[in-house]
Design a protein around this motif. Structure first.
Motif, PDB file in Angstrom:
ATOM      1  N   GLN A 254      33.767  39.109  37.924  1.00 12.06           N
ATOM      2  CA  GLN A 254      34.663  38.568  36.900  1.00 12.06           C
ATOM      3  C   GLN A 254      34.036  37.353  36.220  1.00 12.06           C
TER       4      GLN A 254
ATOM      5  N   GLN B 283      28.409  32.136  43.024  1.00 18.42           N
ATOM      6  CA  GLN B 283      28.933  30.948  42.350  1.00 18.42           C
ATOM      7  C   GLN B 283      28.617  29.723  43.218  1.00 18.42           C
TER       8      GLN B 283
ATOM      9  N   ARG C  94      44.256  35.835  35.382  1.00 20.11           N
ATOM     10  CA  ARG C  94      44.991  35.782  36.650  1.00 20.11           C
ATOM     11  C   ARG C  94      46.194  34.852  36.541  1.00 20.11           C
TER      12      ARG C  94
ATOM     13  N   ALA D 113      33.701  30.955  35.595  1.00 23.16           N
ATOM     14  CA  ALA D 113      34.837  31.391  36.406  1.00 23.16           C
ATOM     15  C   ALA D 113      36.157  30.823  35.885  1.00 23.16           C
TER      16      ALA D 113
ATOM     17  N   GLU E  97      41.471  32.846  42.602  1.00 25.54           N
ATOM     18  CA  GLU E  97      40.200  33.436  43.027  1.00 25.54           C
ATOM     19  C   GLU E  97      39.581  34.225  41.877  1.00 25.54           C
ATOM     20  N   THR E  98      38.272  34.043  41.695  1.00 24.02           N
ATOM     21  CA  THR E  98      37.533  34.849  40.724  1.00 24.02           C
ATOM     22  C   THR E  98      36.282  35.382  41.399  1.00 24.02           C
ATOM     23  N   SER E  99      36.059  36.680  41.294  1.00 24.55           N
ATOM     24  CA  SER E  99      34.893  37.299  41.905  1.00 24.55           C
ATOM     25  C   SER E  99      33.648  36.997  41.082  1.00 24.55           C
ATOM     26  N   ASP E 100      32.488  37.246  41.665  1.00 24.77           N
ATOM     27  CA  ASP E 100      31.241  37.070  40.929  1.00 24.77           C
ATOM     28  C   ASP E 100      31.200  37.977  39.702  1.00 24.77           C
TER      29      ASP E 100
ATOM     30  N   SER F 121      32.442  32.817  52.944  1.00 24.33           N
ATOM     31  CA  SER F 121      32.185  34.141  52.404  1.00 24.33           C
ATOM     32  C   SER F 121      30.996  34.035  51.455  1.00 24.33           C
TER      33      SER F 121
ATOM     34  N   PRO G 189      35.739  31.017  44.439  1.00 21.83           N
ATOM     35  CA  PRO G 189      35.214  32.386  44.497  1.00 21.83           C
ATOM     36  C   PRO G 189      35.867  33.259  45.548  1.00 21.83           C
ATOM     37  N   TYR G 190      36.559  32.674  46.485  1.00 18.45           N
ATOM     38  CA  TYR G 190      37.306  33.409  47.510  1.00 18.45           C
ATOM     39  C   TYR G 190      38.366  32.465  48.065  1.00 18.45           C
TER      40      TYR G 190
ATOM     41  N   THR H 208      28.897  34.400  47.948  1.00 11.86           N
ATOM     42  CA  THR H 208      29.143  34.333  46.509  1.00 11.86           C
ATOM     43  C   THR H 208      27.899  33.841  45.787  1.00 11.86           C
TER      44      THR H 208
END
Length: 366
Positions: free
Chosen positions: A314, A284, A342, A335, A309-312, A280, A261-262, A282
Motif C-alpha cells: 500500500q 518501511q 483506511r 504510508a 496500519e499500512t502494508s509495504d 514484524s 507498518p503493522y 517491513t
C-alpha cells in the motif's frame, strides 16, 4: 545560545510528578523505577510576549531547519473523498527529514550541558541529522546502526564525522548507546531503553513549531496523519497544538493519526500498556521496530486520533501516486497517503475533512 528562562520544570505524562528543569534521558525517574517508562513534558511559565511557541533552547544551533512547505493537493483530495488535503514536506529540512527539528534543540542542549559527544541509535534519518548538527556544534556523534542501514545514509553520517557501530538488529543497538550515556559521558540523542521512553524531551520540543506552520499555511485542520515508530514526531506535534489551544489561538485540537507498518499501537491501546513487543518484517524502515511508547498512546488518546496500519504494498502504491505529482517520498512517508483510505473507511474522514499528511522524508538516501 541559552536555555529558555521560562522553562520551569518537566512533568511526567503518567504520574504527573513535577521535576526540576534538567536532563532526564530515561524519562520520569519514579515511573522508570516502577517499571513504566514515561515521557516528561516541558513546563513553561506565562506565555511569551510575542505569542510564539516556547522551546527549551533559545538561539539554538541551526542549519536552517523548519518553515517547510505545505502543498495543497486538490486532486488527491478529490480522489480520496476528503474536503482538502495538504502535504507537509519535511524533506525540505537541511538533511532531508523532520529529524533536523529535533536535532537542533537536542544538540544545542548537549553543548550547553557541557557534553562533548552525543550517542544515538538510528535506522538512518536521525543518524544523518544528528551527525550534521553535531558537526555544526563541534561535538562528536556516536551512532549505532544496523547492518542493513541504507548505504547512502551510512555514508552521509560518516561524511559528517560520525563514528558508527553496526549491530544485527535494532534492539541490539540500545545497550551500546546506554553504556555510552550512563558510563562514558555521552549525551543521549535517542532512546536507549527497552521498553522505550522516547527521545530526550528537549529534542522532541523541536517538533512543536510544525503546528504553527500548519495553522499559518492551511488553517486549522481536522486531521493530521503522521508516520510513527516511537512517537517523537507524533507527540511533539501534539504539544504544539496543545500550546495553541491553551493560549486561545485555536478552539479545538486536530485529530492526530499514527501510521505504522503493522499493529503495535492498536494492540497497546487495547490494554493501555505500551510495554509490549510486536516485531514484524517491513521495508518501511523509518517506522519499523516492534515497540511503541506511552507518549504515542497519549497523543492519540488526547487528540482522539487512531493508529492505522499500512502494508509495504500500500505504501509503495502511494509512493507511485506522489511521484506522478513530482514528489519523492520515502516508503515510510508515502504510508501517510496510504492511510487516508483506511481512515475514510473507519469513519474518521469524510467529504468535509481538512487533512494534512506529514511527508517525513523524500528517501533521497533510501
Amino acid at each position: 545560545m541559552q536555555m529558555n528562562p521560562r522553562l520551569t520544570g518537566l512533568r511526567c505524562i503518567r504520574c504527573a510528578t513535577l521535576w526540576p528543569a534538567g536532563d532526564y534521558p530515561e524519562g520520569c525517574p519514579s515511573c522508570l523505577a516502577a517499571g513504566h517508562p514515561a515521557t516528561l513534558e516541558c513546563q513553561y511559565d506565562a506565555p511569551s510576549q510575542d505569542g510564539g511557541i516556547p522551546l527549551p533552547v533559545l538561539s539554538a544551533v541551526t542549519l536552517g531547519e523548519g518553515g517547510t512547505p505545505c502543498l495543497s493537493a486538490p486532486d488527491l483530495a478529490h480522489e480520496e473523498g476528503v474536503g482538502a488535503l495538504w502535504l507537509k514536506c519535511e524533506s525540505a529540512n537541511p538533511t532531508g527529514s523532520h529529524k533536523d527539528r529535533m536535532s537542533a534543540q537536542l544538540v544545542s542542549r548537549a553543548r550547553l550541558a557541557g557534553a562533548t559527544r552525543v550517542a544515538a541509535a538510528s535506522s538512518g534519518n536521525a543518524g544523518v541529522s544528528l551527525a550534521a548538527y553535531c558537526a555544526a556544534a563541534g561535538l562528536q556523534a556516536d551512532i549505532a546502526i544496523t547492518h542493513n542501514c541504507p548505504p547512502l545514509q551510512r555514508e552521509a553520517m560518516e561524511r559528517f564525522g560520525a563514528r558508527l557501530r553496526a549491530f544485527e538488529d535494532s534492539l541490539g543497538r540500545w545497550p551500546y548507546v546506554a553504556d555510552l550515556c550512563r558510563n562514558h559521558g555521552a549525551f543521549a540523542g535517542t532512546n536507549y531503553l527497552n521498553p522505550p521512553v522516547g527521545t530526550h524531551p528537549y529534542g522532541v520540543e523541536g517538533y512543536k513549531p510544525i503546528a504553527q506552520e500548519i495553522l499559518d499555511d492551511c488553517g486549522l485542520p481536522t486531521d493530521i496523519v503522521v508516520p510513527t515508530a516511537r512517537g517523537d514526531l507524533l507527540w511533539g506535534i501534539f504539544l504544539g497544538w496543545q500550546h495553541l489551544l491553551q493560549t486561545g489561538r485555536i478552539a479545538r485540537l486536530p485529530r492526530l493519526h499514527a501510521v505504522e507498518p503493522y499493529a503495535r499501537l492498536s494492540r497497546a491501546l487495547e490494554t493501555g500498556d505500551a510495554r509490549g513487543q510486536w516485531e514484524s518484517a517491513t521495508q518501511q524502515y523509518s517506522i519499523a521496530g516492534g515497540t511503541c511508547t506511552l507518549q504515542a498512546l497519549e497523543a492519540l488518546s488526547r487528540s482522539e486520533g487512531m493508529p492505522v496500519e499500512t502494508s509495504d504494498a500500500q505504501a509503495g502504491q502511494a509512493r507511485q501516486r506522489l511521484e506522478r505529482m513530482g514528489l519523492g517520498a520515502e516508503l515510510s512517508s508515502a504510508a501517510a497517503l496510504a492511510a487516508v483510505a483506511r481512515l475514510r473507511r473507519a469513519g474518521k474522514l469524510d467529504a468535509e475533512s481538512n487533512v494534512v499528511l506529514m511527508l517525513t522524508s523524500d528517501g533521497r538516501r533510501g
